[in-house]
Design a protein around this motif. Structure first.
Motif, PDB file in Angstrom:
ATOM      1  N   THR B 135       0.827  -1.203   0.000  1.00  0.00           N
ATOM      2  CA  THR B 135       0.000   0.000   0.000  1.00  0.00           C
ATOM      3  C   THR B 135       0.862   1.255   0.000  1.00  0.00           C
ATOM      4  N   LEU B 136       1.956   1.212   0.758  1.00  0.00           N
ATOM      5  CA  LEU B 136       2.856   2.363   0.788  1.00  0.00           C
ATOM      6  C   LEU B 136       3.498   2.586  -0.576  1.00  0.00           C
ATOM      7  N   ASP B 137       3.863   1.503  -1.243  1.00  0.00           N
ATOM      8  CA  ASP B 137       4.425   1.639  -2.591  1.00  0.00           C
ATOM      9  C   ASP B 137       3.406   2.241  -3.549  1.00  0.00           C
ATOM     10  N   GLU B 138       2.177   1.781  -3.416  1.00  0.00           N
ATOM     11  CA  GLU B 138       1.113   2.319  -4.263  1.00  0.00           C
ATOM     12  C   GLU B 138       0.911   3.802  -4.010  1.00  0.00           C
ATOM     13  N   LEU B 139       0.988   4.170  -2.729  1.00  0.00           N
ATOM     14  CA  LEU B 139       0.818   5.576  -2.373  1.00  0.00           C
ATOM     15  C   LEU B 139       1.941   6.421  -2.976  1.00  0.00           C
ATOM     16  N   ASP B 140       3.166   5.920  -2.901  1.00  0.00           N
ATOM     17  CA  ASP B 140       4.285   6.628  -3.534  1.00  0.00           C
ATOM     18  C   ASP B 140       4.025   6.827  -5.019  1.00  0.00           C
ATOM     19  N   CYS B 142       1.229   6.855  -6.531  1.00  0.00           N
ATOM     20  CA  CYS B 142       0.104   7.775  -6.722  1.00  0.00           C
ATOM     21  C   CYS B 142       0.564   9.218  -6.541  1.00  0.00           C
TER      22      CYS B 142
END
Lengths: 247, 247
Positions: B135-140, B142
Motif C-alpha cells: 500500500t505504501l508503494d502504491e501511495l508513492d 500515486c
DNA sequence: CGGTATTTTGAGTAACCTCAACTGGTGTGG
DNA sequence: CCACACCAGTTGAGGTTACTCAAAATACCG
C-alpha cells in the motif's frame, strides 16, 4: 469503566490520540510509544523533512498543517499532500523521504525516532493495523486527487479544495450541527500553495475564487476567512462544472 | 536448504508469490491462504469490481493487466491505477470498492473471499505487514502521478507513461542486462485508455507519440509494440520538457 | 500610517481540446 | 479473391481554457 493501567500524562490529554495511529492501542502499547516520543514545535515555513533525504523521525501531527511537496528538476513544484492534526507524518518502511515536508502554519508534532518506531511496530501488530488503515485512507484521497487533476476544470478544482478544507475543519472542530448546510473556516494555504496543490497558477485560483464570490457560492473576510452559505451547492459544483467561464 | 513444510502445489509453482503479499509468509501462513484461495479467469474487458459496490473478494493478479477507474457524475472517466502481475487487487478494510476494476487484457486472478481474508489478516501480522508495504508503494506511485497530472505537459506525460510500462515489463521479464539502455515492450492499453490515465485526450496522446517517432525517441511496430533505443533519453524527457510543440 | 507581500485584474498567448475527416489494418461475406 | 464495413489510430483546422507577463489593488504587520 476501569482502565487496567493509567495512560501516560501526555497521551491521556492528547486531543488527537483516538483519531491518530495511537487510537485503539492498549495501555501497554501507548506506554511503549510514549517512552520513545518527544514533542517538537515548528514555526510556519520550517522544513521538517527534505525530499530524498534520510528520515530520522516519524510522528503524529498534533496541531497545525503540514504540506508535502515534490519538485521537478527544473523547479516546477507540486503539493502531493496536506497533513492535519491526527495525520501521520513520514513514509514508514523506507529510509529516505519521498517528499519535502514543510510547516504551513505553526505546527506541533509528536515524534518517534525511526529505529525505535520500527522496532515497536514489529512488536505491536495493532499499531501496524492502524498505520495500514491510515495509509489506505491516504491512498483513497490520493486517487480522488488524481481524478481532480486529470479531469476537473479550474472551477471544480477550487470548489473541491474548499470542500476538503471545510470538511477537515469540521472534523477538527466537531461542533457541526449535521443539519447545518452553511460553513465557515480559515484557509491554511495562500493562493500560490493552493495553486501548487491544484495544478493551477495563482492567477487562475484567484480568478475562480473571484467568480465564486460573484456567484454567491462563498464570501470572504480578508483573504483567508471563507464563509459558505450552502455546502450542498459547493458539493455539486465540485463535481459538475458550470461550463461557462466568461469572466 | 530444507523447508519445514511443503508448500501447497499451487503456491509452490506460483510465479509471482515472492513479489506478492504472499511473499515471505511462512509455510503455515501460505497454507492458510491457500485454503481460502480460488483462481479466476477474466477475459479482456470484463468488469471485476464495480465502483461503489460491495467487494466480495480481494486477491493477487497472477497474469494480465487490470485498470482501476473512477467516473464523474457527468461521465468523465479517469484511470487511477494499473495493476500488473503480483499486485494486490481490492481495497482492504473497506466493504465497498472505491473504484471500478476492469480487465484490460485477459487476466488470471488468485482470489480470497473478503471475510476469510480479513480473518486471516488479523491472525497473521506478517500478512498485514506485506499489505502495508504494498500500500505504501502504491501511495508513492500515486504521489508521483499527481506530480505528473498537476505539473507535466502532454509530452512529458506520455514519456513518463512509456517509462513506467517499460519498467514494469522489465520487472516481469527480468531478462534485462542492466547495462542495456534500449528496451522493447508491448503497450497493454490502447490510446484512449492511455489518455484516461494521463488526463489527456486520445488525439493528444497520438500526437505526442507521433512526435516521439519523428524525434527518434521511440519506434513502433503496429500500434502497440514499442522500441526505445535509449531509456536514458526517455528518462530525461519524462521530467524535462522539450518546450516546443510545433507539430 | 507606511511599507511589503499577497492577491486581483487585464491583455495577449500557448497548450490542449473538440470536431471532423482520413488512414490503415482486420475480419466478413459474396 | 475482392469489396465492404468496422475499429483504432492519426491528422488537420479552429476554439477554449488556463498560462504568462505586467500592473493595479488590497490585505497584513509593525
Amino acid at each position: 469503566m476501569f482502565q487496567s493501567k493509567a495512560l501516560p500524562k501526555h497521551c491521556d490529554v492528547c486531543t488527537i490520540r483516538r483519531r491518530s495511529i495511537c487510537g485503539a492501542l492498549s495501555a501497554d502499547e501507548i506506554e511503549a510509544m510514549n517512552q520513545i516520543a518527544h514533542r517538537r514545535h515548528c514555526e510556519a515555513g520550517a522544513v521538517i523533512m527534505h525530499e530524498g533525504e534520510k528520515q530520522d523521525c516519524f510522528g503524529n501531527v498534533l496541531n497545525g498543517v503540514v504540506k508535502l511537496t515534490k519538485t521537478m528538476t527544473d523547479g516546477r513544484q507540486h503539493i502531493v499532500g496536506l497533513l492535519f492534526p491526527s495525520d501521520f507524518l513520514g513514509r514508514a518502511m523506507r529510509v529516505e523521504s519521498p517528499y519535502r515536508a514543510e510547516a504551513v502554519t505553526d505546527v506541533e508534532l509528536c515524534l518517534f525516532p525511526r529505529a525505535d518506531f520500527e522496532r515497536i511496530m514489529l512488536r505491536y501488530p495493532d499499531l501496524q493495523s492502524r498505520l495500514l488503515a491510515h495509509t489506505l485512507d491516504e491512498l483513497d484521497a490520493c486517487h480522488d486527487w488524481t481524478l481532480l487533476l486529470g479531469r476537473k476544470n479550474a472551477f471544480e478544482r477550487v470548489a473541491s479544495f474548499l470542500l476538503m478544507i471545510a470538511r477537515r475543519a469540521q472534523d477538527l472542530g466537531c461542533k457541526a450541527d449535521p443539519n447545518e448546510d452553511s460553513a465557515a473556516f480559515v484557509l491554511p494555504l495562500g493562493r500560490s500553495d493552493i495553486a501548487d496543490f491544484l495544478g493551477l497558477t495563482t492567477e487562475s485560483v484567484s480568478r475562480q475564487i473571484t467568480k465564486m464570490k460573484r456567484d454567491g457560492v462563498i464570501s470572504l473576510h480578508g483573504n483567508r476567512e471563507v464563509q459558505v452559505p450552502s455546502m450542498g451547492q459547493l458539493l455539486k459544483l465540485a463535481d459538475l462544472a458550470p461550463c461557462d467561464t466568461r469572466a
